[in-house]
Design a protein around this motif. Sequence first.
Motif, PDB file in Angstrom:
ATOM      1  N   ARG A  66      48.246  47.669  52.372  1.00 47.78           N
ATOM      2  CA  ARG A  66      49.697  47.828  52.460  1.00 47.78           C
ATOM      3  C   ARG A  66      50.344  47.498  51.122  1.00 47.78           C
ATOM      4  O   ARG A  66      51.103  48.258  50.592  1.00 47.78           O
ATOM      5  N   LYS A  67      50.027  46.310  50.600  1.00 46.19           N
ATOM      6  CA  LYS A  67      50.517  45.979  49.271  1.00 46.19           C
ATOM      7  C   LYS A  67      49.597  44.939  48.642  1.00 46.19           C
ATOM      8  O   LYS A  67      48.846  44.273  49.342  1.00 46.19           O
ATOM      9  N   GLU A 281      50.056  38.028  63.882  1.00 48.47           N
ATOM     10  CA  GLU A 281      49.695  37.603  62.527  1.00 48.47           C
ATOM     11  C   GLU A 281      48.397  36.823  62.556  1.00 48.47           C
ATOM     12  O   GLU A 281      48.048  36.218  63.569  1.00 48.47           O
ATOM     13  N   GLU A 286      52.115  30.448  56.340  1.00 45.38           N
ATOM     14  CA  GLU A 286      53.446  31.026  56.112  1.00 45.38           C
ATOM     15  C   GLU A 286      53.843  32.030  57.179  1.00 45.38           C
ATOM     16  O   GLU A 286      54.924  32.606  57.122  1.00 45.38           O
ATOM     17  N   HIS A 287      52.945  32.272  58.109  1.00 45.98           N
ATOM     18  CA  HIS A 287      53.220  33.285  59.128  1.00 45.98           C
ATOM     19  C   HIS A 287      53.260  32.694  60.524  1.00 45.98           C
ATOM     20  O   HIS A 287      52.360  31.946  60.901  1.00 45.98           O
ATOM     21  N   LEU A 288      54.289  33.064  61.250  1.00 46.89           N
ATOM     22  CA  LEU A 288      54.390  32.726  62.669  1.00 46.89           C
ATOM     23  C   LEU A 288      54.361  34.028  63.442  1.00 46.89           C
ATOM     24  O   LEU A 288      54.774  35.068  62.916  1.00 46.89           O
ATOM     25  N   PHE A 291      59.121  34.365  64.925  1.00 49.38           N
ATOM     26  CA  PHE A 291      59.902  33.786  63.834  1.00 49.38           C
ATOM     27  C   PHE A 291      61.341  34.295  63.885  1.00 49.38           C
ATOM     28  O   PHE A 291      61.657  35.237  64.613  1.00 49.38           O
ATOM     29  N   GLU A 345      56.983  34.713  49.886  1.00 52.30           N
ATOM     30  CA  GLU A 345      58.131  35.622  49.982  1.00 52.30           C
ATOM     31  C   GLU A 345      59.128  35.023  50.958  1.00 52.30           C
ATOM     32  O   GLU A 345      58.768  34.696  52.079  1.00 52.30           O
ATOM     33  N   SER A 347      62.352  36.616  51.153  1.00 49.97           N
ATOM     34  CA  SER A 347      63.190  37.731  51.597  1.00 49.97           C
ATOM     35  C   SER A 347      62.728  39.040  50.971  1.00 49.97           C
ATOM     36  O   SER A 347      62.184  39.057  49.870  1.00 49.97           O
ATOM     37  N   SER A 348      62.939  40.135  51.722  1.00 49.99           N
ATOM     38  CA  SER A 348      62.788  41.471  51.153  1.00 49.99           C
ATOM     39  C   SER A 348      64.147  42.147  51.214  1.00 49.99           C
ATOM     40  O   SER A 348      64.790  42.128  52.271  1.00 49.99           O
ATOM     41  N   GLY A 370      66.362  41.103  54.540  1.00 49.98           N
ATOM     42  CA  GLY A 370      65.845  40.340  55.674  1.00 49.98           C
ATOM     43  C   GLY A 370      65.216  39.064  55.146  1.00 49.98           C
ATOM     44  O   GLY A 370      64.502  39.089  54.136  1.00 49.98           O
ATOM     45  N   GLY A 372      63.394  35.149  56.262  1.00 52.23           N
ATOM     46  CA  GLY A 372      62.805  34.343  57.334  1.00 52.23           C
ATOM     47  C   GLY A 372      63.369  32.929  57.316  1.00 52.23           C
ATOM     48  O   GLY A 372      63.269  32.220  56.316  1.00 52.23           O
ATOM     49  N   ARG A 375      60.828  30.032  57.020  1.00 54.65           N
ATOM     50  CA  ARG A 375      60.317  29.882  55.637  1.00 54.65           C
ATOM     51  C   ARG A 375      61.314  29.113  54.784  1.00 54.65           C
ATOM     52  O   ARG A 375      60.934  28.323  53.925  1.00 54.65           O
ATOM     53  N   ILE A 386      54.180  26.107  58.139  1.00 59.13           N
ATOM     54  CA  ILE A 386      55.427  26.660  58.702  1.00 59.13           C
ATOM     55  C   ILE A 386      55.601  26.293  60.181  1.00 59.13           C
ATOM     56  O   ILE A 386      56.707  26.307  60.701  1.00 59.13           O
TER      57      ILE A 386
HETATM   58  P1  ATP Z   1      54.745  38.953  54.402  1.00 58.38           P
HETATM   59  O1  ATP Z   1      54.330  39.958  53.371  1.00 58.38           O
HETATM   60  O2  ATP Z   1      54.896  37.565  53.890  1.00 58.38           O
HETATM   61  O3  ATP Z   1      53.940  39.035  55.673  1.00 58.38           O
HETATM   62  P2  ATP Z   1      56.720  40.878  55.053  1.00 58.38           P
HETATM   63  O4  ATP Z   1      57.008  41.533  53.749  1.00 58.38           O
HETATM   64  O5  ATP Z   1      55.827  41.570  56.020  1.00 58.38           O
HETATM   65  O6  ATP Z   1      56.233  39.380  54.831  1.00 58.38           O
HETATM   66  P3  ATP Z   1      59.356  41.513  55.868  1.00 58.38           P
HETATM   67  O7  ATP Z   1      59.072  42.601  56.812  1.00 58.38           O
HETATM   68  O8  ATP Z   1      59.841  41.856  54.510  1.00 58.38           O
HETATM   69  O9  ATP Z   1      58.104  40.550  55.793  1.00 58.38           O
HETATM   70  O10 ATP Z   1      60.376  40.518  56.604  1.00 58.38           O
HETATM   71  C1  ATP Z   1      61.476  39.905  55.953  1.00 58.38           C
HETATM   72  C2  ATP Z   1      61.283  38.393  55.873  1.00 58.38           C
HETATM   73  O11 ATP Z   1      60.988  37.846  57.156  1.00 58.38           O
HETATM   74  C3  ATP Z   1      60.133  37.952  55.003  1.00 58.38           C
HETATM   75  O12 ATP Z   1      60.524  37.928  53.648  1.00 58.38           O
HETATM   76  C4  ATP Z   1      59.842  36.564  55.532  1.00 58.38           C
HETATM   77  O13 ATP Z   1      60.764  35.620  55.021  1.00 58.38           O
HETATM   78  C5  ATP Z   1      60.138  36.711  57.006  1.00 58.38           C
HETATM   79  N1  ATP Z   1      58.879  36.928  57.737  1.00 58.38           N
HETATM   80  C6  ATP Z   1      58.207  38.076  57.910  1.00 58.38           C
HETATM   81  N2  ATP Z   1      57.116  37.914  58.669  1.00 58.38           N
HETATM   82  C7  ATP Z   1      57.106  36.601  59.017  1.00 58.38           C
HETATM   83  C8  ATP Z   1      56.252  35.795  59.821  1.00 58.38           C
HETATM   84  N3  ATP Z   1      55.191  36.310  60.445  1.00 58.38           N
HETATM   85  N4  ATP Z   1      56.536  34.484  59.962  1.00 58.38           N
HETATM   86  C9  ATP Z   1      57.609  33.943  59.357  1.00 58.38           C
HETATM   87  N5  ATP Z   1      58.462  34.652  58.592  1.00 58.38           N
HETATM   88  C10 ATP Z   1      58.232  35.963  58.422  1.00 58.38           C
END
Ligand code: ATP
Length: 404
Positions: A66-67, A281, A286-288, A291, A345, A347-348, A370, A372, A375, A386
């Motif tokens: 994905r990235k 996840e 860092e992942h829940l 969330f 991360e 925010s995106s 967006g 989290g 976070r 987290i």
């Molecule tokens: P990551 O690459 O860290 O999994 P993501 O790019 O998939 O994140 P986005 O879809 O951009 O996440 O979601 C926007 C924001 O929501 C993220 O920047 C992060 O702060 C928060 N976020 C996303 N997934 C999770 C998660 N599983 N648990 C906690 N916070 C999350």
Amino acid sequence: MERKPLDLLIDTNGVWLSRNGLLHGVKNFEVSRNHIHITTDCQSRFTVRNSRRSRSARALRNNKYRKACKNCKLSDERITRFVTKDFGRGSQARVITSSKTKKSKSPKEAVVKSVSSKANEMPPVVEAKKEKPVKPDYTPAQKKRITTLLSPADDLSSIKELPTFKELETELVKKRKQDLRQMYEDDRRHQLAQLERDISLFLIEKGFMEVRTSVLIPAKFIERMGITEEDPLYKQIFRVDENTCLRPMLAPGLYNYLHNFDNIMPDPLKIFEIGTCYRKESDGKEHLEEFTMVNFCQMGSGCTKENLLNIIDDLLKYLNIDYEVISDNCMVYGDTIDIMHGDMEISSAVVGPIPQDLDWGVTKPWMGAGMGIERLLKVKHKYTNIKRSSRSISYYNGITTNLR
Ligand code: ATP
Ligand code: 9VF
Ligand code: MG
């Protein structure tokens, strides 16, 4: 054809794919009887089963990701090598194979070969840096209990003489009970709920209107977001039945509002939602799977990268959180502006329009971000995991509730 075992796949590819499709560089790895202990270039350490049929093995046999992890700083060459499966000569790293799992008393002496980052280059031998054990005399279960009982302000390293486990546990239980009683006395606010309220007030002050949309959403919204089977997010969706799922993001609800409120509200239209999102996840700290996201967006005039970054800057200054801006891309939005705190991360952010807009009846420029909330709390309170900031019965405001 015989499938390659996972350790061989890691060896030839020199990369690791996390469940959510993030491509990591593998710094080194050690193989024990049934497991592989991996250290990535971004310093994550984890252990996986050495299986031919696992998800990880399948993912490495494929060439999709994905990235790339920003912190691994993978060179284009390494990514291309993985994508094209052109391993060249001499690109394989040798690893030490041991049958015993982490028995060594002095982990600093464990020598692991690192994975070569360039083709035709012999991998250098490096010393594996291991974390200091919490307290060497305690059993793993006792260490875990102590870690759970510690608060970020506690500093065990200053204690010269080790108390027995029981003494330390009793002392920490007493402190945590005091902390909880203090909260009951002085404050009584839940950290997560309070941060939601603070952010909500901040955005309302800035002219954004708060909305609340459903957590249970039609599964067709996922496709309408442009999330196809190839997108790792597709497999992360909690499906409730054939036609319904739990929302993995707030964008579908916001899209509906942008469409419905267009031409009712003056230009620009500014809305936001704060609410729970769900994603399957597997990455730890860092992942829940449950969330809280805040997603604000603006449609119409003024939708520039500069304005978007200004709002984010004001918000993070207001919350007293340091950050860095980097560019990234994802399958849903294409180019994104990612806001990082260190390696994480937070925010995106995106400046539209994007092709999917038309499927939602949105025809004007937009910008949005967006973020989290757990976070943000993790950063604010220096939690190492987290989970301490999540919706939970195990922690209250970062303090374990298991104190009996
Ligand atoms: P990551 O690459 O860290 O999994 P993501 O790019 O998939 O994140 P986005 O879809 O951009 O996440 O979601 C926007 C924001 O929501 C993220 O920047 C992060 O702060 C928060 N976020 C996303 N997934 C999770 C998660 N599983 N648990 C906690 N916070 C999350
Ligand atoms: C920004 C990340 C598509 C015009 C309704 C608003 C945004 C990125 C948000 C989030 C997501 N996007 N986790 O969209 O503000 O949706 O993937 Si709208
Ligand atoms: Mg993102």
